[in-house]
Design an enzyme around this catalytic site. Sequence first.
Site, mmCIF file in Angstrom:
data_model
loop_
_atom_site.group_PDB
_atom_site.id
_atom_site.type_symbol
_atom_site.label_atom_id
_atom_site.label_comp_id
_atom_site.label_asym_id
_atom_site.label_seq_id
_atom_site.Cartn_x
_atom_site.Cartn_y
_atom_site.Cartn_z
ATOM 1 N NE ARG A 45 -0.461 1.788 3.604
ATOM 2 C CZ ARG A 45 0.668 2.493 3.770
ATOM 3 N NH1 ARG A 45 1.843 1.907 3.997
ATOM 4 N NH2 ARG A 45 0.660 3.806 3.675
ATOM 5 N N GLY A 46 0.214 2.412 -0.155
ATOM 6 C CA GLY A 46 0.981 3.647 -0.283
ATOM 7 C C GLY A 46 1.142 3.928 -1.768
ATOM 8 C CB ALA A 47 0.480 7.001 -3.759
ATOM 9 N NE ARG A 88 -6.052 0.932 -2.072
ATOM 10 C CZ ARG A 88 -5.509 1.501 -0.983
ATOM 11 N NH1 ARG A 88 -4.212 1.390 -0.755
ATOM 12 N NH2 ARG A 88 -6.254 2.195 -0.144
ATOM 13 C CD GLN A 194 -3.594 2.720 6.719
ATOM 14 O OE1 GLN A 194 -4.245 3.126 7.674
ATOM 15 N NE2 GLN A 194 -4.154 2.457 5.550
ATOM 16 C CG ASP A 235 -3.030 8.240 -1.833
ATOM 17 O OD1 ASP A 235 -3.055 8.748 -0.702
ATOM 18 O OD2 ASP A 235 -2.682 7.068 -2.047
ATOM 19 C CG ASN A 245 -2.610 11.627 2.414
ATOM 20 O OD1 ASN A 245 -2.040 10.724 1.789
ATOM 21 N ND2 ASN A 245 -2.335 11.865 3.681
ATOM 22 C CE LYS A 246 -5.528 5.700 4.163
ATOM 23 N NZ LYS A 246 -6.468 4.809 3.419
HETATM 24 O O1 MRU Z 1 -4.736 3.246 1.975
HETATM 25 P P1 MRU Z 1 -3.259 3.489 1.981
HETATM 26 O O2 MRU Z 1 -2.593 2.968 3.195
HETATM 27 O O3 MRU Z 1 -2.614 3.032 0.707
HETATM 28 O O4 MRU Z 1 -3.126 5.079 2.023
HETATM 29 C C1 MRU Z 1 -1.841 5.631 1.960
HETATM 30 C C2 MRU Z 1 -1.810 7.103 2.066
HETATM 31 O O5 MRU Z 1 -2.819 7.762 2.157
HETATM 32 C C3 MRU Z 1 -0.453 7.753 1.965
HETATM 33 O O6 MRU Z 1 -0.390 8.907 2.735
HETATM 34 C C4 MRU Z 1 -0.194 8.115 0.493
HETATM 35 O O7 MRU Z 1 -0.366 6.989 -0.314
HETATM 36 C C5 MRU Z 1 1.150 8.674 0.271
HETATM 37 S S1 MRU Z 1 2.391 7.452 0.499
HETATM 38 C C6 MRU Z 1 3.919 8.118 0.197
#
Ligand code: MRU
Length: 345
Positions: A45-47, A88, A194, A235, A245-246
């Site tokens: 996970r994470g962009a 996603r 997270q 993201d 973002n999250k």
């Molecule tokens: O649902 P996730 O855990 O993939 O969400 C991640 C985030 O929101 C991060 O802040 C974002 O992807 C940036 S990661 C460098």
Amino acid sequence: MIRTIEWHDGSVRIIDQRELPGKTVFIDCQTYQQVAEGIRTLAVRGAPAIGVAGAMALVLAARGAVTDEREALMAVLKKAHAELAATRPTAVNLKWGLDRMLNLALGMKGDAGEMREALLSESLRIAQEDEELCRRIGNHGAALVPDGASILTHCNAGSLATAGYGTALGVIRSAHSAGKRIHVFVDETRPLLQGARLTAWELKEEGIPFTLITDNMAGYFMKKGDIHLVVTGTDRIAANGDAANKIGTYTVAILAKEHGIPFYIAAPYSTIDLSINSGDQICIEERCAEEVTTIGGVRVAPGDVRVANPAFDVTPHRYIHAIITDMGIIRPPFSEKLASTLVAQ
Ligand code: MRU
């Protein structure tokens, strides 16, 4: 540093982030469908990390194709691209990584073997580049962190969310390694924690001082003067600077504005999506109800309740002081500066 994702002996090896911090488990994906499942279920996970995972998954798709005929191979790649892109929808990095791979294949003249080799090299380049971009983000962003600063971050934008080093955590890492005495407030980040599970783990491993708080405590600490700046990942950044973002990031940004605290986002150029004018056009992923009705697999809500679970929100650009990128720090007006910076690259 933790290896989030790597090409390992013909498979895509990911650390299973659902198990952290309790267990360090690796998954060796042999098919692109396994990578897709890993992305969907947040094992990876994470962009930026899902951008790299998507790219490597297309290598698996090309290798798994039972044909060497060009058109048939391209059809396999296009099908895998579509399936992976659908896992996603919010982070643009996934589509960016997939498009980069597909465009390489489309532009190639060689035979199937050469195409498979070229795809593998490109995916490794994407992974290596991502780590380098994060280090640049860290170096640029560290200049915004005063000695003695207390920084709030939300979710996890660290090594685990990238091919290495992190974006928001890259800024924090760089400030720390430059000798600045910093302290981090880590939002736990419900529903999937997270912050509590992953950011706290990374900071602990690095020896960077931090305090874990629940999401609803941020305002309390801001009002007390305990938080001097906020830095999060993102993201997708629209052409006008609005940033997804999250879920919960928007709330933090408003709180920061109310308390006169600078709010920064950190991201590589692959997170900027100039094809959309504003954040209203960003698709917000809706995830399953169980993520909200349970914590760590234990049910906390009564049965048969209506649940909403948007995984992301959009922070309007007017709340964002600056966007920390690998290309430098971009300040408002974002609509002019994002486009000119990206074109100049
Ligand atoms: O649902 P996730 O855990 O993939 O969400 C991640 C985030 O929101 C991060 O802040 C974002 O992807 C940036 S990661 C460098």
